[in-house]
Design a protein around this motif. Sequence first.
Motif, PDB file in Angstrom:
ATOM      1  N   ARG A  53      -6.819  -6.313  10.156  1.00  0.00           N
ATOM      2  CA  ARG A  53      -6.481  -5.731   8.846  1.00  0.00           C
ATOM      3  C   ARG A  53      -6.169  -4.242   8.981  1.00  0.00           C
ATOM      4  O   ARG A  53      -5.216  -3.736   8.384  1.00  0.00           O
ATOM      5  N   LYS A  54      -6.979  -3.547   9.753  1.00  0.00           N
ATOM      6  CA  LYS A  54      -6.745  -2.111   9.972  1.00  0.00           C
ATOM      7  C   LYS A  54      -5.396  -1.884  10.665  1.00  0.00           C
ATOM      8  O   LYS A  54      -4.649  -0.971  10.310  1.00  0.00           O
ATOM      9  N   ALA A  55      -5.100  -2.728  11.658  1.00  0.00           N
ATOM     10  CA  ALA A  55      -3.836  -2.590  12.390  1.00  0.00           C
ATOM     11  C   ALA A  55      -2.647  -2.861  11.477  1.00  0.00           C
ATOM     12  O   ALA A  55      -1.621  -2.175  11.550  1.00  0.00           O
ATOM     13  N   ILE A  56      -2.777  -3.868  10.611  1.00  0.00           N
ATOM     14  CA  ILE A  56      -1.693  -4.182   9.670  1.00  0.00           C
ATOM     15  C   ILE A  56      -1.432  -3.000   8.747  1.00  0.00           C
ATOM     16  O   ILE A  56      -0.279  -2.601   8.526  1.00  0.00           O
ATOM     17  N   LYS A  57      -2.507  -2.406   8.194  1.00  0.00           N
ATOM     18  CA  LYS A  57      -2.344  -1.252   7.304  1.00  0.00           C
ATOM     19  C   LYS A  57      -1.687  -0.080   8.033  1.00  0.00           C
ATOM     20  O   LYS A  57      -0.801   0.592   7.492  1.00  0.00           O
ATOM     21  N   LEU A  58      -2.105   0.150   9.269  1.00  0.00           N
ATOM     22  CA  LEU A  58      -1.554   1.252  10.050  1.00  0.00           C
ATOM     23  C   LEU A  58      -0.059   1.035  10.312  1.00  0.00           C
ATOM     24  O   LEU A  58       0.755   1.941  10.117  1.00  0.00           O
ATOM     25  N   HIS A  59       0.303  -0.163  10.750  1.00  0.00           N
ATOM     26  CA  HIS A  59       1.708  -0.463  11.036  1.00  0.00           C
ATOM     27  C   HIS A  59       2.552  -0.467   9.765  1.00  0.00           C
ATOM     28  O   HIS A  59       3.720  -0.067   9.789  1.00  0.00           O
ATOM     29  N   ASN A  60       1.977  -0.917   8.655  1.00  0.00           N
ATOM     30  CA  ASN A  60       2.722  -0.893   7.395  1.00  0.00           C
ATOM     31  C   ASN A  60       2.996   0.539   6.951  1.00  0.00           C
ATOM     32  O   ASN A  60       4.060   0.825   6.390  1.00  0.00           O
ATOM     33  N   GLU A  61       2.051   1.436   7.185  1.00  0.00           N
ATOM     34  CA  GLU A  61       2.300   2.846   6.863  1.00  0.00           C
ATOM     35  C   GLU A  61       3.468   3.369   7.699  1.00  0.00           C
ATOM     36  O   GLU A  61       4.355   4.074   7.189  1.00  0.00           O
ATOM     37  N   THR A  62       3.496   2.996   8.974  1.00  0.00           N
ATOM     38  CA  THR A  62       4.621   3.384   9.831  1.00  0.00           C
ATOM     39  C   THR A  62       5.929   2.859   9.259  1.00  0.00           C
ATOM     40  O   THR A  62       6.924   3.590   9.171  1.00  0.00           O
ATOM     41  N   ARG A  63       5.940   1.598   8.869  1.00  0.00           N
ATOM     42  CA  ARG A  63       7.168   0.993   8.341  1.00  0.00           C
ATOM     43  C   ARG A  63       7.632   1.687   7.058  1.00  0.00           C
ATOM     44  O   ARG A  63       8.824   1.905   6.859  1.00  0.00           O
ATOM     45  N   ARG A  64       6.691   2.033   6.196  1.00  0.00           N
ATOM     46  CA  ARG A  64       7.070   2.726   4.951  1.00  0.00           C
ATOM     47  C   ARG A  64       7.711   4.080   5.248  1.00  0.00           C
ATOM     48  O   ARG A  64       8.713   4.454   4.626  1.00  0.00           O
ATOM     49  N   LEU A  65       7.122   4.817   6.172  1.00  0.00           N
ATOM     50  CA  LEU A  65       7.667   6.131   6.522  1.00  0.00           C
ATOM     51  C   LEU A  65       9.039   5.996   7.179  1.00  0.00           C
ATOM     52  O   LEU A  65       9.971   6.749   6.875  1.00  0.00           O
ATOM     53  N   GLN A  66       9.174   5.032   8.079  1.00  0.00           N
ATOM     54  CA  GLN A  66      10.467   4.822   8.736  1.00  0.00           C
ATOM     55  C   GLN A  66      11.525   4.389   7.734  1.00  0.00           C
ATOM     56  O   GLN A  66      12.677   4.836   7.799  1.00  0.00           O
TER      57      GLN A  66
END
Length: 265
Positions: free
Chosen positions: A47-60
């Motif tokens: 869950r933590k990894a998903i949130k972290l990667h989703n933040e990356t995707r939003r910024l990108q």
Amino acid sequence: GNPVYHFIYIPKKRGDLAKAFYREEIEKYIKATEEKFGVKITDEDLRKAIKLHNETRRLQAELYEMQKGDEVYLKGSELIAVMMAGISMPLEDYNELLKELIAELKAQGPQYKPAVRLLYTGGHADSQEFFEILENQGGQIVVDNLGFGSRSSAVLIDEEKAPLDAIIDYYFDEMPAATRQMHTQDERLDRLGKLVEDYKVDGVISSRIYMCDMWAFEQYLMRGYLAEKGIPGLELEVDYVPDSQGQIRTRVQAFVESLKSQKNL
């Protein structure tokens, strides 16, 4: 010793049977990783990894959105360098740097007004030098259609589902289809057309590495699609390490000049 400790076999088809096989492969990978590093991968970790990667995707995705105007914030070579950093460094650090970059770019305003707006797609794309070769005569890559580029930030992983289910659904079904996935050509071409439209692209450049049959077929499919839509395209065949720089630059230059002529520049 050899740092490679496990191979994942990825299905080339979609469907229930292929997805069940994919799940088994991911579960084997999790087990191998736990054994190799002496860790336990929990749902909470995922869950933590998903949130972290989703933040990356939003910024990108925000960065790509900034490339849609008549004036753009980054050259294609700069944009691809930012995206490559995202698969090369810890994401916690990357996300903070990306936030700073976006804030600085917005404060400065757009930096470039391309004479010709280009889209790049291909199976050869992680060379900064290669992208710099593509940028000449006023032609600029304003968007890409790459696995670690715009495709990687197009969709978020569902944070409400069971985490492993969400990850499997994302990589198997939900993220934009890859060239290797059979029977997805209509989806892939529709995405290409949408990018051309959204980013007001004047021409498409595609490349494939010598002897790569998969991308040879992809270029063939794109050729017909682009011709039907009246979108100019340039097909390149390259080595992994670009050694025919002069020839590539000459072909891109001629392509950009022809697009300028069409735009009466």
